[in-house]
Design an enzyme around this catalytic site. Structure first.
Site, PDB file in Angstrom:
ATOM      1  N   HIS A  37       0.850  -1.093  -0.261  1.00  0.00           N
ATOM      2  CA  HIS A  37       0.014   0.136   0.152  1.00  0.00           C
ATOM      3  C   HIS A  37       0.795   1.104   0.060  1.00  0.00           C
ATOM      4  O   HIS A  37       0.478   2.240  -0.714  1.00  0.00           O
ATOM      5  CB  HIS A  37      -0.754   0.152   1.324  1.00  0.00           C
ATOM      6  CG  HIS A  37      -1.982  -1.156   1.166  1.00  0.00           C
ATOM      7  ND1 HIS A  37      -1.886  -2.121   2.257  1.00  0.00           N
ATOM      8  CD2 HIS A  37      -2.861  -1.369   0.595  1.00  0.00           C
ATOM      9  CE1 HIS A  37      -2.632  -2.893   2.215  1.00  0.00           C
ATOM     10  NE2 HIS A  37      -3.437  -2.305   1.246  1.00  0.00           N
ATOM     11  N   LYS A 149      -1.278  -7.064  -7.767  1.00  0.00           N
ATOM     12  CA  LYS A 149      -1.566  -8.237  -7.142  1.00  0.00           C
ATOM     13  C   LYS A 149      -2.733  -8.954  -7.384  1.00  0.00           C
ATOM     14  O   LYS A 149      -2.994  -9.829  -7.669  1.00  0.00           O
ATOM     15  CB  LYS A 149      -1.344  -8.455  -5.397  1.00  0.00           C
ATOM     16  CG  LYS A 149      -1.378  -9.815  -4.979  1.00  0.00           C
ATOM     17  CD  LYS A 149      -0.938  -9.761  -3.637  1.00  0.00           C
ATOM     18  CE  LYS A 149      -2.342  -9.291  -2.681  1.00  0.00           C
ATOM     19  NZ  LYS A 149      -3.493  -9.741  -2.782  1.00  0.00           N
TER      20      LYS A 149
END
Ligand code: PAF
Length: 300
Positions: A37, A149
């Protein structure tokens, strides 16, 4: 950094930024933040004047109640991390604030939703699209950042943008026309495991075994130099399924692969020959001790 909990406060902040002609980068998250993140936030900071990070565990994208209950929640730690990594606004709404009324929109994503996660998690992508659209409408970003991802999720958001751009009679059409989707590469731990909030649920023993998912994908890429698509696919499934036996690892630490697909990186449709697509990726989902792990690798 401002921590904002209500839509009204967020709207005021966004309208002040727009008045000053600031560009806005949005990083949507479900919290339990990790380096993956943070890489999105750093990218957003490079490219925008104001960075808004949403932290919201979106109940309507979970098709499994237990998964929703067990999803890690660490809002205070998240806000501290956001502050030290230069986010300008942390938007941390409650479920009622995000959905004062039930949203029943149903999107037709077409073939990109019919493969891999689509059939495995019915309703999941519709729930993702509903929350992402709500965030886009509230934050009116110039750019939005998503990690690769969840490779299929990016294709879904791209499709959502196409849908929103084709529906011309809503107030934010200009924002949707200009909104840039910024896919960011996977961040991995030193041993190769793709970073994910769900990794926190792995025991020490399971965490030690988990990097073999990526190691297997790397070997698959080497194999692809001389083997057919179908053979590589089968080899990955067999290797992971038999991993505990071959390596004398306790049965409870076995890999349970849900799917491994080798697909065109734009249409996400499975290919049968390497030359069938310009860009080829392998996408995998594997269960390990009840934790669902996702990863991907680029073949071409
Ligand atoms: O990728 C995620 O964490 C979520 O699906 C997202 C995009 C924040 C929507 O809830």
């Amino acid at each position: 950094m401002k921590v904002i909990k209500t839509v009204a406060e967020l709207r005021a902040e966004i309208s002040a930024a727009k008045q000053q002609n600031k560009t806005i980068g949005l990083v949507p998250t479900m919290g339990a933040l990790h380096e993956g993140h943070l890489s999105l936030i750093h990218k957003a900071k490079e490219q925008n004047d104001l960075v808004v990070v949403s932290v919201f565990v979106n109940p309507i994208q979970f098709n499994n109640k237990e998964d929703l209950e067990k999803y890690p929640r660490k809002v205070e730690d998240d806000c501290a991390l956001l502050e030290s990594n230069g986010a300008d606004v942390a938007f941390v709404p409650s479920v009622d604030e995000m959905y004062p009324e039930p949203v029943n929109d149903v999107y037709d994503f077409g073939p990109v939703a019919e493969v891999m996660e689509g059939p495995q998690r019915p309703g999941h992508f519709n729930g993702v699209a509903i929350v992402v659209r709500r965030l886009f409408d509230l934050v009116e970003p110039n750019r939005a950042y998503f990690g690769e991802k969840d490779f299929q999720q990016i294709a879904i958001i791209r499709r959502l943008l196409e849908i929103m751009r084709s529906e011309t009679c809503h107030p934010n059409i200009e924002m949707y026309r200009n909104l840039e989707l910024v896919p960011c590469p996977i961040v991995r731990a030193e041993d190769g495991l793709a970073l994910s909030s769900r990794n926190a649920r792995l025991s020490k023993e399971a965490r030690n075994v988990a990097p073999n998912i990526y190691a297997t994908l790397q070997q698959a890429v080497e194999m692809s130099e001389c083997e057919d698509v179908e053979d590589v696919k089968q080899w990955v499934m067999d290797t992971l399924e038999s991993f505990h036996e071959v390596n004398d690892i306790p049965e409870e630490l076995r890999f349970e692969p849900e799917y491994f697909e080798i697909v065109d990186d734009t249409t996400l449709q499975p290919i049968s020959r390497w030359e069938d697509a310009k860009g080829v990726v392998g996408c995998i989902t594997v269960w390990l001790t009840g934790v669902r792990l996702i990863d991907m690798i680029r073949f071409r």
